[in-house]
Write an enzyme that holds these catalytic residues in place. Structure first.
Site, PDB file in Angstrom:
ATOM      1  N   SER A 158       0.846  -1.190   0.000  1.00  0.00           N
ATOM      2  CA  SER A 158       0.000   0.000   0.000  1.00  0.00           C
ATOM      3  C   SER A 158       0.883   1.242   0.000  1.00  0.00           C
ATOM      4  O   SER A 158       2.043   1.201   0.442  1.00  0.00           O
ATOM      5  CB  SER A 158      -0.883   0.010   1.243  1.00  0.00           C
ATOM      6  OG  SER A 158      -1.516   1.259   1.425  1.00  0.00           O
ATOM      7  N   TYR A 184      -0.126  -0.049  10.650  1.00  0.00           N
ATOM      8  CA  TYR A 184      -0.502  -0.488   9.305  1.00  0.00           C
ATOM      9  C   TYR A 184       0.616  -0.166   8.316  1.00  0.00           C
ATOM     10  O   TYR A 184       1.006  -1.020   7.504  1.00  0.00           O
ATOM     11  CB  TYR A 184      -1.793   0.203   8.876  1.00  0.00           C
ATOM     12  CG  TYR A 184      -2.281  -0.200   7.507  1.00  0.00           C
ATOM     13  CD1 TYR A 184      -2.627  -1.516   7.224  1.00  0.00           C
ATOM     14  CD2 TYR A 184      -2.395   0.740   6.476  1.00  0.00           C
ATOM     15  CE1 TYR A 184      -3.076  -1.893   5.966  1.00  0.00           C
ATOM     16  CE2 TYR A 184      -2.846   0.380   5.211  1.00  0.00           C
ATOM     17  CZ  TYR A 184      -3.182  -0.938   4.969  1.00  0.00           C
ATOM     18  OH  TYR A 184      -3.627  -1.305   3.709  1.00  0.00           O
TER      19      TYR A 184
END
Length: 303
Positions: A158, A184
């Site tokens: 990501s 994350y």
């Protein structure tokens, strides 16, 4: 070496990048294949003729999704297997039950920005799921990947990797305040570093490994976000799930990427270096070979 580009871009779909590609005889595993971009990744691979096993925490849900993909593609070779990436025994069982060669492994499943949660080992749950689970799965499936000859691994990362390098001194937030976005981001950096090191270690077995940024797609991945946060993102240029699955599908099956390994792609092209202040491109620390080796060795000890 010149940057790798393809005829495809931001709006391309998974079906478009595999149009005309014949994957008959290839066997693929897609983790998290019962939701979000995982569904469309499975559909594109099955539509190109591959035998695909999708993993899901809920096998009933997975079987319902698989049935829909079989109906839409006409390919009956779509299977479902249970897998909980944060559970080492579940990961080991999946790998032990796999029989025969594996041509494509797409480490797609993930969790994002969840409240602090720990595994029984004390591991921070996002790192355990997004990185360690997939790392253990790839190690467990190494013989199957090597047996395939020319196997491909796709590690779904990501742009959030730009938010955190690996904090080797405190990966699991034992001594620093927990921040769900930093956690994350760290796990997404780990996804890239895994591909960098796997590309090096497994090249002699004919295995390639690359990481991808799928783009922003509204899926269950955002289930932990507050409503006001999602409202703030209303103007974000969201992709459809079919578009979000395209870069994974391209790296998994397109002959345009034969032999390409150890790189990070976004919007179906090799990413440019990140420019500070922008949310695109790849951070230098995510491609650092020393960090990749250090993370691999740490991960081996853990799993």
């Amino acid at each position: 070496m010149s940057r790798i580009t393809t005829p495809f871009g931001y709006t391309s779909t998974a079906a478009e990048v595999l149009a005309g590609v014949d994957l008959t005889g290839r066997r693929a595993v897609v983790t998290g294949g019962a939701s979000g971009i995982g569904v469309e990744t499975v559909r594109a691979l099955a539509g190109a003729g591959a035998e695909v096993t999708l993993t899901a925490r809920d096998k009933v849900v997975g079987e319902r999704v698989a049935a829909g993909i079989i109906d839409s593609t006409g390919n009956s070779h779509v299977y479902v297997a249970p897998l909980e990436l944060a559970d080492r025994e579940s990961v080991r069982a999946f790998a032990a039950n796999w029989d025969g060669p594996l041509h494509i492994l797409i480490n797609n499943a993930g969790v994002m920005a969840e409240p602090l949660n720990r595994t029984p080992e004390g591991w921070e749950h996002q790192f355990a799921t997004n990185h360690l689970g997939h790392f253990g799965l790839a190690l467990g499936l190494y013989d199957a990947l090597a047996a395939a000859g020319g196997a491909r691994i796709v590690s779904v990362s990501s742009s959030a990797h730009l938010w955190s390098d690996i904090h080797f001194d405190d990966i699991h937030f034992e001594n620093r305040p927990y921040d769900e976005w930093a956690a994350y981001g760290q796990s997404k950096t780990a996804n890239i570093l895994f591909a960098v090191e796997a590309a090096k270690r497994w090249a002699s077995a004919g295995i390639t490994a690359n990481a991808v940024m799928p783009g922003g797609i509204r899926t269950a991945l955002q289930r932990h976000l507050a409503a006001e946060t999602l409202q703030q993102w209303d103007d974000f240029p969201w992709k459809t799930p079919e578009q979000g699955a395209s870069t994974s599908a391209l790296l998994a099956g397109s002959p345009l990427l034969d032999g390409v390994t150890g790189l990070y792609f976004e919007d179906n092209n090799e990413a440019l270096p990140n420019v500070q202040g922008e949310n695109t491109g790849v951070a230098p620390y995510a491609l650092d070979p020393e960090s990749a080796t250090r993370l691999w060795e740490l991960s081996e000890r853990l799993v």
